[in-house]
Design an enzyme around this catalytic site. Structure first.
Site, PDB file in Angstrom:
ATOM      1  N   HIS A 129       0.831  -1.211   0.000  1.00 30.71           N
ATOM      2  CA  HIS A 129       0.000   0.000   0.000  1.00 30.71           C
ATOM      3  C   HIS A 129       0.866   1.262   0.000  1.00 30.71           C
ATOM      4  O   HIS A 129       0.572   2.241  -0.691  1.00 30.71           O
ATOM      5  CB  HIS A 129      -0.925  -0.056   1.227  1.00 30.71           C
ATOM      6  CG  HIS A 129      -1.688   1.202   1.477  1.00 30.71           C
ATOM      7  ND1 HIS A 129      -1.299   2.116   2.439  1.00 30.71           N
ATOM      8  CD2 HIS A 129      -2.789   1.717   0.891  1.00 30.71           C
ATOM      9  CE1 HIS A 129      -2.144   3.136   2.428  1.00 30.71           C
ATOM     10  NE2 HIS A 129      -3.063   2.928   1.506  1.00 30.71           N
ATOM     11  N   GLU A 187       2.063   1.846  -3.421  1.00 28.34           N
ATOM     12  CA  GLU A 187       0.983   2.427  -4.241  1.00 28.34           C
ATOM     13  C   GLU A 187       0.964   3.950  -4.074  1.00 28.34           C
ATOM     14  O   GLU A 187       0.882   4.698  -5.050  1.00 28.34           O
ATOM     15  CB  GLU A 187      -0.355   1.806  -3.820  1.00 28.34           C
ATOM     16  CG  GLU A 187      -1.577   2.408  -4.492  1.00 28.34           C
ATOM     17  CD  GLU A 187      -2.686   2.713  -3.494  1.00 28.34           C
ATOM     18  OE1 GLU A 187      -3.089   3.896  -3.412  1.00 28.34           O
ATOM     19  OE2 GLU A 187      -3.154   1.785  -2.795  1.00 28.34           O
ATOM     20  N   HIS A 188       1.034   4.416  -2.826  1.00 22.00           N
ATOM     21  CA  HIS A 188       1.069   5.871  -2.586  1.00 22.00           C
ATOM     22  C   HIS A 188       2.262   6.514  -3.288  1.00 22.00           C
ATOM     23  O   HIS A 188       2.138   7.556  -3.918  1.00 22.00           O
ATOM     24  CB  HIS A 188       1.194   6.146  -1.080  1.00 22.00           C
ATOM     25  CG  HIS A 188      -0.114   6.246  -0.370  1.00 22.00           C
ATOM     26  ND1 HIS A 188      -0.488   7.381   0.301  1.00 22.00           N
ATOM     27  CD2 HIS A 188      -1.127   5.361  -0.214  1.00 22.00           C
ATOM     28  CE1 HIS A 188      -1.681   7.186   0.855  1.00 22.00           C
ATOM     29  NE2 HIS A 188      -2.083   5.974   0.564  1.00 22.00           N
ATOM     30  N   GLU A 216      -4.340   8.037   7.311  1.00 18.93           N
ATOM     31  CA  GLU A 216      -5.251   7.095   6.638  1.00 18.93           C
ATOM     32  C   GLU A 216      -5.574   5.926   7.588  1.00 18.93           C
ATOM     33  O   GLU A 216      -6.722   5.519   7.719  1.00 18.93           O
ATOM     34  CB  GLU A 216      -4.610   6.585   5.335  1.00 18.93           C
ATOM     35  CG  GLU A 216      -5.549   5.732   4.508  1.00 18.93           C
ATOM     36  CD  GLU A 216      -4.944   5.283   3.175  1.00 18.93           C
ATOM     37  OE1 GLU A 216      -3.770   5.605   2.905  1.00 18.93           O
ATOM     38  OE2 GLU A 216      -5.662   4.610   2.410  1.00 18.93           O
TER      39      GLU A 216
END
Lengths: 428, 432
Positions: free
Chosen positions: A66, A69-70, A141
């Site tokens: 993840h 991905e950022h 997040e």
């Protein structure tokens, strides 16, 4: 390039595997203004221990897929969102247990945006500084999800079902694991999992297939990749039984949230057999506790469930579980009643008429989904990674028998394979 | 490519809008019923569709009603209740497969209109009122819905900010109504209010799919048992300007992340000629990942995962939302207010302007590819009293200059600062 016709669905799919191993699919939608594309790697949060071909096995921090991905959106010349915006394209990405997908949607020049998509995902740019800066964003997040009751009950349930399998680890990781991530680890994961041979590009919308494929071929021909090797994903052996039978989480909610999980023991079939099992299980759950079932209606009449009540089935490499639940005034009573409904159904069998009606409903729902480019791209890729064909779903539904559905029902019967997760305000 | 346009007609009190198209595999139906948002009616209007979805004259038991939908190849049926300008709108949706894809012996569009017409106008009744058990059970459902807003802290903070900002006008009300009012509603009073609603609401029926206005009108006339009369019209919403000084509201709950929500009034609404300027203003400020809020709050200061602005064009309201570390409240608020000042000062570069326009135009063009989005866009024109075609709006957006977008800022006033935070400091205070 090969062409696959699905006359019953009035769809034609174009397919090609490029020299570097990238799989490309183009689904032209006549009359559509927009184009939607997803560029997906078979790499998600569960891939936290792996051995690239010819290398040592390694473990990486939770949440790194993840994090990657950022960070992909950052390029030496700045943020790639800006480049998409100039093209009038909206870009996004998401990470799941098994996939990381980069996407855009555009009513402008889709071929230009396809280049942008391929170029940014194939150009990692990580510095100590930009990696450090991202940590604050990701921690927020994580904190956002911590306050989200639906997320907490769902992940709490998976944690109580699984002990070793990494599906129980939060996709975004923890604050501590995220803080520990370095640019070297990001590059390592990138080079392992973002090779074209581990990726699929799906383009759907108002595009010409020949032109689109030519543009993609040209784009890839400009880049050189080392030969892609195999990746061995390492999973610790997961005990057959559930990790714990009950978990309670405290969070301010208006009514308790309660989910019952049903863990399945392996082996888990792959390819078409796996897809068939997934469709059959979802059908079974809908016949058993769907909104038109007598069980649903009785629970609703007794004020034990609300419109939030539902069911789902989730399966991937090395795991499979069903979930039933929702908001309830009395979690223990709901759990008891669901258990009773399962026992009754196993004893009495499922009504053939409900099975047929539910099958028609599932086929209708599938066909309705074919109006949505987003749903087609997402589901097609998911099926592909599992070794199945998304456009073959109607045939599979038509061939499923009531016996198969009841066989899937019986595996819900083992109470030792169940966990319950409850989120409530008043934990003592 | 052929241009698809809505064909318009009317059957009694209901306007009919049909979009003949073969692009989709379905027929998409939407029925909108709007009535002025009114404190004395809002709860009954919201409760009625919950009861209507429990049963009709032909399918009085809920399970029959749902089985019928399953038989129609799992027709997607649902409803939604929301505020549009000064109206409370109930929308029923039905999405059903085009017969061409399945071996159906009946016309699925005809069956869909029959079903929708009956659900709206011929409910299951007992002794001249709604079925008592359905009313009681749906009162509980609506109450739970209202109470469950707190479960989603992002939504809760948004609703609370709006409620505080509009505390002296009906717009403060939830579209779902007031839960205090639910206990006093009976099957008889609800049925009376439902009949009045059928008399007073403005009805618009939309159908998209491989069909024609004639066909839809004929079936709608047959299956919708609405009172006689002419179609009604919507009036433009009342637009207020912001308070002189912003008001700060802090609320405490057992949360980990703080939610900072700002409510602003823009003085411009959908009907105004400078509405496209407002769209561009909002885009530069916070609607996209290239917008000022995203860049400054998230990318540069790493304070948040989300930081954005949203426009309610029908009411001329703009809201800003962000999820932050509680200790960073002052810093986040300062950065957000700086972005508002940048807009006011006209510090908008060419890149921000052109990207924003490209994104807005893209969004408008993409609407074409979804039947329900096309319907919603068209209905926006109806409910606001100002029809604007997609092409007109695209042209108007493309003509917006930095000066025009900055001029919008002159009328934008910060009205309410709402902060949802944890209980910690308070607890420490009590202990001391």
């Amino acid at each position: 390039m090969s062409k696959l016709d699905y006359p019953k669905l009035q769809e034609t799919l174009y397919h090609e595997v490029l020299d570097n191993g990238l799989e490309v699919f183009v689904l032209p939608k006549l009359g559509f203004t927009k184009t939607y594309a997803t560029f997906t790697t078979k790499y998600g949060s569960i891939d936290n221990r792996f051995r690239p071909e010819g290398q040592e096995a390694r473990s990486v921090p939770d949440g790194i897929a993840h994090f990657l991905e950022h960070k992909m959106f950052e390029e030496p010349e700045g943020d790639v969102f800006a480049r998409f915006a100039e093209q009038g394209a909206a870009a996004n990405a998401f990470t799941s247990f098994e996939r990381t997908s980069y996407l855009f949607s555009s009513a402008g020049d889709p071929l230009a945006s396809l280049d942008t998509l391929l170029d940014f995902v194939q150009n990692p740019y990580f510095t100590d500084e930009n990696v450090e800066k991202e940590k604050g964003i990701i921690v927020q997040e994580i904190n956002m999800y911590k306050d989200n009751a639906d997320w907490r009950v769902y992940f709490g349930l998976i944690e109580s079902l699984y002990e070793k399998h990494p599906v129980h680890i939060d996709i975004a990781g923890t604050e501590a694991s995220v803080r520990s991530i370095t640019k070297e680890q990001l590059y390592d994961c990138y080079h392992t999992f973002y090779h074209p041979s581990n990726m699929t590009l799906f383009v759907v919308g108002g595009v010409d297939p020949q032109q689109t494929l030519a543009r993609i071929r040209d784009n890839q021909a400009r880049k050189t990749f080392e030969k892609g090797g195999s990746i061995e994903r390492l999973f610790e052996e997961e005990p057959a039984r559930v990790r714990e039978s009950r978990r309670v989480v405290k969070l301010p909610v208006s009514l308790p949230k309660c989910m019952i999980g049903f863990k399945e023991a392996g082996p888990f079939p792959e390819g078409e057999a796996g897809i068939r099992r997934e469709l059959t299980t979802k059908l079974m759950l809908d016949v058993l506790v769907g909104a038109s079932s007598p069980v649903y209606q009785r629970l609703y009449d007794d004020n034990l469930i609300s419109d939030s009540f539902g069911h789902e089935y989730n399966t991937g490499p090395g795991y499979a579980f069903s979930v039933i639940g929702g908001d309830t005034r009395d979690p223990d009573e709901l759990v008891r009643r669901i258990g009773e409904a399962i026992d009754d159904a196993i004893r009495d069998g499922l009504p053939a008429a409900s099975f047929e009606r539910t099958r028609a409903k599932k086929i209708g729902g599938y066909l309705r989904m074919l109006n949505s480019p987003e749903a087609i791209a997402g589901e097609f890729t998911r099926y592909r990674f599992k070794g199945g064909d998304f456009f073959d779903v109607v045939r599979l539904y038509e061939s499923i028998t009531l016996d198969e559905v009841e066989e899937r029902l019986r595996q819900l019967g083992d109470a030792s394979m169940r966990s319950v997760c409850i989120v409530r305000s008043d934990v003592t | 490519m052929q241009t698809e346009v809505f064909q318009r007609g009317a059957v009694g009190r209901m306007r009919i809008h049909v979009l003949p198209t073969t692009r989709f595999k379905t027929f998409s139906l939407s029925l909108f019923a709007g009535i002025p948002l009114d404190e004395s009616k809002v709860t009954q209007v919201a409760l009625a569709p919950f009861v209507l979805r429990r049963g009709t004259k032909s399918y009085p038991e809920t399970i029959q009603f749902r089985e019928r939908l399953d038989e129609l190849y799992g027709a997607g049926f649902g409803f939604d209740i929301y505020k549009r300008g000064d109206y409370q709108v109930v929308q029923f949706k039905l999405d059903i497969i085009n017969d061409a894809f399945v071996s159906s012996s009946q016309s699925l569009l005809q069956e869909a209109l029959r079903f929708l017409g009956e659900a709206l106008t011929s409910p299951a009744l007992e002794q001249g009122a709604f079925t008592a058990k359905y009313v009681e059970s749906e009162k509980t459902t609506v109450q739970k819905r209202i109470e469950s807003i707190i479960n989603d802290k992002i939504r809760y903070a948004a609703e609370r900010c709006l409620e505080e900002m509009c505390r002296n006008e009906p717009y403060r009300l939830l579209a779902l109504g007031r839960k205090e009012e639910l206990p006093s509603i009976t099957p008889a009073t609800l049925y009376e209010s439902y009949r009045r609603w059928l008399d007073e609401a403005v009805f618009d029926l939309y159908v998209s799919g491989d069909t024609s206005l004639e066909q839809v009108s004929a079936w709608a006339g047959q299956y919708f048992d609405l009172p006689a009369g002419q179609p009604g019209d919507y009036r433009a919403a009342q637009i207020r300007s912001a308070a002189e000084e912003p008001r700060t509201v802090v609320e405490r709950l057992d949360v980990g992340q703080g939610k900072l929500n700002l409510g602003l009034r823009t003085g411009i609404a959908y009907t105004d000629d400078n509405y496209p300027d407002l769209l561009v203003y909002n885009g530069i400020l916070g609607a996209f990942p290239h917008s000022k809020l995203f860049i400054h709050v998230r990318e540069k200061a790493s304070l948040a995962y989300y930081a954005s602005s949203r426009l309610d064009g029908h009411k001329g309201l703009l809201t800003i939302q962000s999820g932050i570390e509680i200790a960073n409240y002052e810093q986040a608020l300062r950065i957000i207010r700086e972005q508002l000042e940048e807009m006011r000062a006209g510090h908008i570069d060419e890149q921000e302007l052109s990207k924003t326009k490209a994104m807005l135009v893209n969004q408008l063009k993409e609407i074409q590819d979804s039947a329900f989005e096309r319907i919603a866009f068209d209905y926006n024109g109806i409910v606001s009293g100002k029809q604007r075609s997609k092409e007109e709006l695209v042209a108007a957006i493309e003509a917006v200059t930095s000066e025009k977008a900055a001029a919008v800022a002159a009328g934008v006033g910060l009205d309410t600062i709402y902060f949802l935070r944890d209980l910690k400091e308070e607890a420490a205070h009590v202990q001391a």
